[in-house]
Design an enzyme around this catalytic site. Structure first.
Site, PDB file in Angstrom:
ATOM      1  N   SER A   1      40.724  -4.205  54.946  1.00 32.24           N
ATOM      2  CA  SER A   1      41.839  -3.425  54.418  1.00 32.24           C
ATOM      3  C   SER A   1      42.517  -4.255  53.336  1.00 32.24           C
ATOM      4  O   SER A   1      42.084  -5.361  53.026  1.00 32.24           O
ATOM      5  CB  SER A   1      42.807  -3.059  55.528  1.00 32.24           C
TER       6      SER A   1
ATOM      7  N   LYS B   1      44.613   3.751  43.670  1.00 29.07           N
ATOM      8  CA  LYS B   1      44.401   3.759  45.111  1.00 29.07           C
ATOM      9  C   LYS B   1      44.276   5.213  45.548  1.00 29.07           C
ATOM     10  O   LYS B   1      45.272   5.937  45.645  1.00 29.07           O
ATOM     11  CB  LYS B   1      45.542   3.067  45.847  1.00 29.07           C
TER      12      LYS B   1
ATOM     13  N   CYS C   1      70.027  40.043  50.474  1.00 24.63           N
ATOM     14  CA  CYS C   1      71.391  40.467  50.776  1.00 24.63           C
ATOM     15  C   CYS C   1      71.663  41.709  49.941  1.00 24.63           C
ATOM     16  O   CYS C   1      71.407  41.733  48.736  1.00 24.63           O
ATOM     17  CB  CYS C   1      72.362  39.350  50.402  1.00 24.63           C
TER      18      CYS C   1
END
Ligand code: IVH
Length: 698
Positions: A93, A142, A453
């Site tokens: 990693s 990444k 409404c």
């Protein structure tokens, strides 16, 4: 014939063997051009045609089938389970960084360690010289997908495995074979006997959106984000499902290598990969020192939203492999690399309540009140749930743990709830029967998704506020400095009811508002004064007539030339305007026949709001009338706004997405999915030069 080709019985005519080989080569070349070079060489239809030819040939003569034939990507039978694979070289990693300081510290660690290593190699231990030269770094994106190891033996893809725990992963070869971006055989003549390619499997945003559309249509669960969709697709035991999921791949690293020379740098490796036909992302840079890294981070950060795939940061790697080796590893991450993360666009939080908001047209929007959470660098406390159907479809309940997403400038939204975290205590959302602001009944027409409404702006102050905010907004009357909070105060104190009242405001009334300095009050008055000089199109748009957006307002202004002509227009006359259908026409007639609205128009004109008018008969010719354009990518000279203005000046329309109604797609550099869609639909594509020619000849 390659050693992998099954031996034919001898009955296969040699010209068919040659034809199959030729088709395979052509198809592989087109995939290579599309995925590795990012330069499509043929339209999809042509690819499909060649593919079907090869399929037909192989059906008649199965002995022609080779393992790298493009027809052999999808397996016929589902697997019972995924086998475990032990990685020859562990998949590590990366260390993470979140701030400039983290990057500076990384740069210092690298420079110091390299200097020390150089010092150890010199007899006198003098490190000063070497330390002064900036280190060369490769900066990559990444990717927010899944790490994968691809094993090629003598150029042939033989195995693909997930990262797993880094030491052992799962064998997903059958699924990976369906990914067209991944070559089944490497290209060229420098083919290693054994190569472990490391990279990321991901799904493009557009493919993710299409997948979720399909899932929804089929009544299946939608995926929360492209990463989950990619993971879910790779976890299928039936590769026929994966084949429909349009996965992509980018290479970024290497495991084992035998039978070929190792390049001497990361950039060298990426260049070699490209020659081998492996996709390598071209959004990368070779930079010097930490300053170069930070420049790259900021540049990519600005363009992140425009990329066709999701990234969660950038990755910095010391470029030279000999230096990487000197730096070595700490724990399970290399000392020579750093992942510099962007602030997360998604976060986990809790729905405290679901309330409703009333918009300017009375639309009722359910809004989730959230336990405050940082998303994309800001604290989010509310997120939209769009409408009642969305709440039901996503099954979001009060008390749920949810994923909240905020990308770029987009309003935060609730993506999905976390099923594992749901308790018995959650409560379902109930659409209220009365407007929370004015108490008028909430109505939802049968064929509409939006509940409204029924109070209208006269009764409902929320609608009044929304309407006034729209009136002063930048693309409407463009009144600078009159923000939401000021309008709220003005309406709540009954200082204004309609837009015309804005122009009656005096200095004293404004200066008495909360958080209002004399200077700001003067600025607001000046901005109101300035806004009186406008265009008919802006004015029509500012009125906020339902279904009359900016583009329709422009069309109407052009067509009718004056406000009186528009106000008096019959339904038939309105329908003459391109873009105006029965719904829009009815909405306008309803607006202009309302005496209160007529009164408003008179008052605004009396206040001095004005614009240039022309008689309907004097209209300039509109040579591009009826043509719809879609702009995509960056044009070499014209800005997007300039191109749009010129198209509209000639009577054309500019739309945001490609459909069957699109006449032309204008494509510039880095055009993305819109271009692909246009090609798919056979729509004429123009570059900037052709667009200008069209405008000038029009
Ligand atoms: S290099 C020694 N480059 O990030 C580790 N990784 O946090 C080599 N990732 O599992 C990894 N984009 O899934 C590298 N351009 C990129 C990457 C990248 C995404 C992922 C990868 C890895 C994780 C590490």
């Amino acid at each position: 014939m390659s050693p992998d080709t099954p031996q034919s019985s001898g009955a296969t005519p040699p010209e068919w063997v040659a034809r199959a080989a030729e088709l395979t080569a052509q198809l592989n070349h087109h995939s290579y051009a599309y995925y590795a070079l990012d330069q499509p060489s043929v339209p999809d239809a042509e690819y499909d045609r060649l593919f079907q030819q090869l399929q037909a040939l192989e059906l008649q003569h199965p002995e022609l089938i080779t393992p790298d034939s493009p027809t052999q990507r999808v397996g016929a039978t589902p697997l019972p389970f995924f086998r475990q694979v032990t990685h020859a070289v562990p998949m590590l990693s990366l260390g993470n960084g979140f701030s400039d300081e983290d990057v500076l510290a990384f740069g210092k660690r690298v420079a110091d360690a390299l200097a020390a290593a150089a010092g150890a190699n010199t007899m006198d231990g003098n490190v000063v010289d070497t330390a002064s030269a900036p280190v060369e770094y490769a900066a990559d994106l990444k990717f927010d997908g899944l790490a994968i190891n691809l094993r090629y033996e003598n150029g042939l893809l033989v195995q693909a495995a997930t990262r797993g725990d880094g030491a052992t992963g799962e064998d997903v070869t059958a699924n990976i074979r369906t990914v067209r971006a991944i070559p089944l055989r490497l290209r060229g003549d420098n083919i290693p006997t054994l190569l472990d390619v490391r990279g990321e499997v991901l799904m493009y945003k557009a493919d993710f959106a299409r997948l979720n559309e399909r899932q929804r249509a089929a009544g299946l669960k939608e995926f929360a984000n492209p990463r989950n969709a990619a993971a879910g697709s790779l976890r299928q035991l039936d590769s026929r499902i994966t084949a429909h999921r349009r996965l992509r791949f980018f290479s970024y690293g290497i495991g084992l290598l035998e039978g070929a020379a190792m390049p001497d740098s990361h950039t060298g490796l990426m260049d070699w990969y490209r020659q081998l036909g492996l996709p390598v992302c071209q959004e990368r840079a070779l930079v010097q020192g930490v300053a170069g890294l930070l420049d790259f981070y900021r540049d990519i950060g600005q363009r992140r939203a425009e990329l066709p795939y999701e990234i969660d940061g950038v990755v910095y790697k010391v470029n030279r492999f000999d230096q990487q080796q000197q730096l070595g590893f700490v724990a399970r991450a290399p000392r020579y690399a750093l992942a510099h993360k962007f602030p997360a666009e998604e976060a986990l939080t809790t729905v405290l309540d679901i309330e409703v908001q009333v918009g300017r047209t009375g639309a009722i929007t359910p809004v989730a009140r959230l336990k405050p959470v940082a998303v994309g660098g800001v604290i989010v406390t509310n997120a939209t749930l769009h409408n009642e159907d969305e709440v039901r479809r996503k099954d979001i309940r009060i008390g749920d743990s949810v994923i909240v997403r905020r990308a770029g400038d987009v309003i935060p939204e609730v993506v999905a709830y976390v099923p594992e975290a749901r308790t018995e205590q959650v409560r379902e959302f109930q659409m209220p029967v009365a407007c929370p602001v004015c108490g008028s009944p909430i109505v939802r027409l049968e064929d509409e998704t939006i509940a409204r409404c029924s109070g209208g702006w006269i009764k409902c102050s929320a609608q009044r506020k929304g309407g006034l905010q729209h009136f002063v907004s930048r693309r409407a009357m463009d009144v600078d400095g009159l923000g939401e909070q000021l309008i709220d105060q003005l309406v709540d104190k009954n200082l204004i009811v309609t837009a015309a009242d804005l122009y009656k405001l005096g200095f004293v009334a404004l200066a008495e508002l909360e958080r209002m300095a004399d200077k700001s009050a003067q600025n607001v008055l000046a901005a109101l004064e300035k806004s009186k000089s406008t265009t008919l199109a802006r004015f029509i748009y500012a009125l906020g007539i339902r279904h009359v957006g900016e583009a329709t307002a422009k069309e109407l202004a052009r067509h009718f030339g004056s406000l009186d002509a528009l106000v008096d227009a019959s339904e038939l006359q309105l329908l003459e305007v391109a873009d105006v259908g029965p719904v829009v026409a009815q909405s306008m007639i309803g607006f202009f026949t309302d005496p209160l609205n007529r009164e408003l128009l008179e008052q605004l004109r009396a206040a001095g709001v004005h614009w240039p008018e022309h008689a309907a008969a004097e209209r300039t010719p509109m040579p591009l009338q009826g043509n719809t354009f879609v702009l995509t990518g960056t044009l070499p000279n014209l800005s997007r706004e300039a191109a749009q203005a010129r198209i509209e000046a000639a009577g054309g329309k500019v739309a945001g997405s490609v459909s069957k109604k699109t006449t032309y797609v204008v494509a510039g550099a880095e055009a993305g999915s819109k271009l692909a869609k246009a090609e798919e639909l056979g729509i004429t594509i123009l570059d900037e030069q052709k667009l200008i020619a069209l405008l000038e000849n029009a």
